[in-house]
Design a protein around this motif. Sequence first.
Motif, PDB file in Angstrom:
ATOM      1  N   ALA A  18      -2.328 -12.777   1.631  1.00 19.03           N
ATOM      2  CA  ALA A  18      -3.346 -11.825   2.022  1.00 19.03           C
ATOM      3  C   ALA A  18      -4.259 -11.839   2.693  1.00 19.03           C
ATOM      4  O   ALA A  18      -5.303 -12.921   2.356  1.00 19.03           O
ATOM      5  N   ALA A  19      -4.708 -10.940   3.483  1.00 18.75           N
ATOM      6  CA  ALA A  19      -5.991 -11.369   4.554  1.00 18.75           C
ATOM      7  C   ALA A  19      -6.673 -10.098   4.100  1.00 18.75           C
ATOM      8  O   ALA A  19      -5.474  -9.309   4.703  1.00 18.75           O
ATOM      9  N   PHE A  20      -7.591  -9.688   4.056  1.00 19.00           N
ATOM     10  CA  PHE A  20      -8.592  -8.165   3.508  1.00 19.00           C
ATOM     11  C   PHE A  20      -9.280  -8.745   4.494  1.00 19.00           C
ATOM     12  O   PHE A  20      -9.768  -9.110   5.632  1.00 19.00           O
ATOM     13  N   HIS A  21      -9.890  -7.521   6.456  1.00 17.66           N
ATOM     14  CA  HIS A  21      -9.926  -7.187   7.115  1.00 17.66           C
ATOM     15  C   HIS A  21     -11.379  -5.903   7.005  1.00 17.66           C
ATOM     16  O   HIS A  21     -11.052  -5.156   6.624  1.00 17.66           O
ATOM     17  N   LEU A  22     -12.827  -6.456   6.469  1.00 14.88           N
ATOM     18  CA  LEU A  22     -14.134  -5.877   5.897  1.00 14.88           C
ATOM     19  C   LEU A  22     -13.628  -4.697   7.117  1.00 14.88           C
ATOM     20  O   LEU A  22     -14.219  -4.878   8.157  1.00 14.88           O
ATOM     21  N   VAL A  23     -14.041  -3.512   7.204  1.00 12.27           N
ATOM     22  CA  VAL A  23     -14.115  -2.294   8.258  1.00 12.27           C
ATOM     23  C   VAL A  23     -15.478  -1.259   8.086  1.00 12.27           C
ATOM     24  O   VAL A  23     -15.644  -0.507   6.284  1.00 12.27           O
ATOM     25  N   ASP A  24     -16.083  -1.021   8.711  1.00 14.79           N
ATOM     26  CA  ASP A  24     -17.417  -0.650   7.773  1.00 14.79           C
ATOM     27  C   ASP A  24     -16.907   1.020   8.588  1.00 14.79           C
ATOM     28  O   ASP A  24     -16.564   1.606   9.303  1.00 14.79           O
ATOM     29  N   MET A  25     -17.551   1.904   7.450  1.00 14.59           N
ATOM     30  CA  MET A  25     -17.482   2.462   7.256  1.00 14.59           C
ATOM     31  C   MET A  25     -17.594   4.134   8.436  1.00 14.59           C
ATOM     32  O   MET A  25     -17.455   5.220   8.585  1.00 14.59           O
ATOM     33  N   ARG A  26     -19.231   3.950   8.235  1.00 13.54           N
ATOM     34  CA  ARG A  26     -20.047   4.069   9.477  1.00 13.54           C
ATOM     35  C   ARG A  26     -19.138   4.816  10.645  1.00 13.54           C
ATOM     36  O   ARG A  26     -19.950   6.057  10.987  1.00 13.54           O
ATOM     37  N   ARG A  27     -18.451   4.362  11.047  1.00 11.19           N
ATOM     38  CA  ARG A  27     -18.577   4.186  12.721  1.00 11.19           C
ATOM     39  C   ARG A  27     -17.278   5.197  12.608  1.00 11.19           C
ATOM     40  O   ARG A  27     -16.918   6.096  13.695  1.00 11.19           O
ATOM     41  N   ARG A  28     -16.373   4.801  12.477  1.00 11.05           N
ATOM     42  CA  ARG A  28     -14.825   5.508  11.508  1.00 11.05           C
ATOM     43  C   ARG A  28     -15.272   6.901  11.169  1.00 11.05           C
ATOM     44  O   ARG A  28     -14.105   8.133  11.627  1.00 11.05           O
ATOM     45  N   ILE A  29     -15.796   7.388  10.127  1.00 10.34           N
ATOM     46  CA  ILE A  29     -16.200   8.314   9.484  1.00 10.34           C
ATOM     47  C   ILE A  29     -17.417   9.515  10.883  1.00 10.34           C
ATOM     48  O   ILE A  29     -16.809  10.977  10.773  1.00 10.34           O
TER      49      ILE A  29
END
Length: 442
Positions: free
Chosen positions: A269-280
Amino acid sequence: MEITITSRETIKPISPTPEEHKIYKLSLFDELQIVTYLPTLFFYPKTDKFPEPSQISHQLKQSLSEALAIFYPVAGRRNDLTSIICNDEGSPFYEAKVNMSMAEFLKPPKLEFLNKLLPCEPNRIHKATEPLPQVLIQLNSFNCGGIAIGVCNLHTLLDGYSGCLFKATWAAICRGSRDEVSCPDLSTASSFFPPMYTSNVPDGNRASTIEKNCTTRRFLFGIEAINILRAAARDNKSVRNPSRYDALAALISKHMILARKVDSCDTMAAFHLVDMRRRIGEPFNKQTVGNLFWAAMVVYECNKVNPESDIKDFVTNAREKIGELSRELFLSVQSNPHILIKGSPTAKQPEGVDKEDLFIPFLFTSWLNVVSLNEFDFGWGKPVWAGVRGGAQETLPNIVVLMETNEGVEAWITMEEKYMGILETDLEFLRFASPNPSVSSI
């Protein structure tokens, strides 16, 4: 190469933390974070802007003291699983001499010695309640007069974005640009996602079971190579305009899987860390401090990955999973925080997550289009190069960090030595990746 520590000091905030802020509540995402130090290194060759060495040290310490007063929890220590006591204990500040010129060190970079320029061993796992400093600094002086500033920030409070916000504040104060300093938002994360004490919080003792003896290598993907990969990753039906991250993460995922296939595992598996600030979005913004990221997981069947596999498929799969990370998903944590905790009956886990092979996934983190580490100017110009870590150590394996450079994108890859050896001799991978080139601007 010899590095000699010449002084040790603890820098405290320039003013005491007000009584009403003595206990800082962590967010749920902070509480669940593995306790480890994230490293960064900035290299500054001597220029006409350089003051005397003693003045450089004084400016860095004085400005750090001011920055710690603004980011007051950074000067504190972990109180328990859910809070930091803001007791103004401060940040350790070491000074060291390096018996080598910076040009000699960087042509090419001596990766095996990078960790010696850091104030602590990076990316080792600690117990959750250990009262560790939030930030440590080491000022390294080369015999040519150039310096390297090594910073390690604890993942308890500062993720990569928050850590850069702290360092940018420190740098702005040091160069006398206080008008560029904006107040950090230290309350939204914990009020939006309050902590929840639970026995399932990852502890250092559990996390240490997945530490491996790994090596870190640096690969440079030049602008031309990136353009070729983006063209190869383009799919007119699903991903018409793949980003640099899309293309590079796809290529690296493919070849890390091929390297790991020597162990005949079924799934990875690959985990892609995504910044929540921009998405929320609101109430979060660039100044919001905390561990505000989420991992999108893509599961691969190893028998379907081979040297002829098209990176378009990797891009499409990653885009699909990252696209599922919506504001609505993040907000659902407020009503049901158990979805974050492994082993909870209500946890949202992709099919296959309990397979042994998935316990050590590939983890991708990107600083592209977010912050350039080459922008940190403490008053004597921008760094000629920024590094992360190097050499061999016991650490979490299969980590990839993508960083901006003037020449393209650097990929810092940490793997077990036997797999790294395969990656370093992978002819297709090396068509695009240049292993550890010299820093050209020295």
